[in-house]
Motif scaffolding. Sequence first.
Motif, short mmCIF file in Angstrom:
data_model
loop_
_atom_site.label_atom_id
_atom_site.label_comp_id
_atom_site.label_asym_id
_atom_site.label_seq_id
_atom_site.Cartn_x
_atom_site.Cartn_y
_atom_site.Cartn_z
N ARG A 193 0.94 -1.20 0.10
CA ARG A 193 0.04 -0.09 -0.18
C ARG A 193 1.02 1.24 0.20
O ARG A 193 2.06 1.35 0.55
CB ARG A 193 -0.84 0.11 1.30
N LEU A 194 0.44 2.35 -0.40
CA LEU A 194 1.00 3.64 -0.57
C LEU A 194 0.77 4.35 0.59
O LEU A 194 -0.48 4.42 1.13
CB LEU A 194 0.46 4.28 -1.76
N PHE A 195 1.75 4.98 1.28
CA PHE A 195 1.51 5.72 2.37
C PHE A 195 2.37 6.89 2.27
O PHE A 195 3.43 7.05 1.64
CB PHE A 195 2.00 5.14 3.57
N PHE A 196 1.87 7.99 3.02
CA PHE A 196 2.78 9.54 2.84
C PHE A 196 3.64 9.30 4.19
O PHE A 196 3.39 8.21 4.76
CB PHE A 196 1.83 10.42 2.64
N GLY A 197 4.32 10.47 4.10
CA GLY A 197 5.51 10.27 4.92
C GLY A 197 4.92 10.54 6.57
O GLY A 197 5.67 10.09 7.38
N TYR A 198 3.77 10.90 6.77
CA TYR A 198 3.18 10.92 8.02
C TYR A 198 2.90 9.78 8.62
O TYR A 198 2.60 9.36 9.93
CB TYR A 198 2.04 11.94 8.29
N SER A 199 2.79 8.52 7.96
CA SER A 199 2.62 7.17 8.49
C SER A 199 4.17 6.49 8.08
O SER A 199 3.94 5.45 6.94
CB SER A 199 1.59 6.53 7.85
N VAL B 163 -3.12 6.42 -3.73
CA VAL B 163 -3.55 7.28 -2.88
C VAL B 163 -3.06 7.03 -1.35
O VAL B 163 -2.76 5.77 -1.22
CB VAL B 163 -5.12 7.67 -2.78
N ASP B 164 -2.87 8.05 -0.48
CA ASP B 164 -2.28 7.45 1.01
C ASP B 164 -3.41 6.61 1.56
O ASP B 164 -4.50 6.65 1.42
CB ASP B 164 -2.39 8.78 1.57
#
Length: 296
Positions: free
Chosen positions: A17-23, A169-170
């Motif tokens: 899964r794609l995650f952004f830097g906050y996770s 997407v996140d």
Amino acid sequence: ERKFAHVLPGEHIYKGRLFFGYSPQEILDAVKNFNVREDDVFIVTYPKAGTTWLQEIVWLVVNEGNLQKATEMQVYFRSPFLEFKDLVLNEVGLDLAESMPSPRVIKTHLPLDLAPSGLFTSKCKKIVLFRNPKDQCVSYFHFYRSSSSFGNYQGDWPEFLEMFLDGHVDHGSWFDFTKGWWSKKDNPDVLILFYENMKKDLRSEIKKIAHFVGRSSVSDEIVDSIADHCSFESMRSNPMTNHHDVYSIDKEISPLLRKGIVGDWEDHFTTDQSERFDAEYAQKMAGTEIPFQYHI
Ligand code: A3P
């Protein structure tokens, strides 16, 4: 070569899964071993289902309508976001949750297999909120545009729709999230709710929640006061719930409490896009029969 131009700040792939830097990866690893308590209430949503709305309601139900305390502290701090490391506030949801007294109301957007492993060995309550995916996709699009932690998406709506369908997407794919959690619908410690039902009759959904979390004693007066406090207009103007101060959202582009209606997708999707969405849905969600409502 990238399929999509938009890059999330700090983006990475975690277990597909794609995650952004906050996770970041270390947080997602740590979440698996999170110490679940029997009296925890988990709010489980894919982004933009109405998470904040449900957090405020559940927190108030669990705290027997304590509006006083609700006006003193952001919902963001009363109900931690488990897999979130706020890079601006330097706040880690996991740590916040660890240090909180019970009963805790904890938010997560994780797909079933990434959620804490203690979740289903415990009798803790899991409230899963779903929303029809067309409205959810539209809401996510505007959030992507307005939030700097999502890189202030500059692309257009047709491209975002493709990203959503692709799970690019996140937090990954809506379809993946929804299929996973829906498979738990018959578990006695899981309550499935729908955004559209909350729009139709908030009081009866609040009573359902109160019963589920063992607070049937909450009076009709308290239910009424929670419903008033949690109306769209009231939450939008309330600095403890509108997230203007805690999320990196440019409210001039689009506030978190943006429209709060059912059916805004009709102002975004062309007929072709809607048919394409339906076809993808039919294929990816075959056999699930989830009663989504696209109009009320
Ligand atoms: P829209 O963008 O369609 O307006 P989340 O909290 O999961 O990020 O979800 C945000 C969405 O929930 C937004 O949808 C927001 O307006 C809606 N929402 C938040 N509070 C609400 C309320 N009290 N009543 C109705 N919708 C609400």
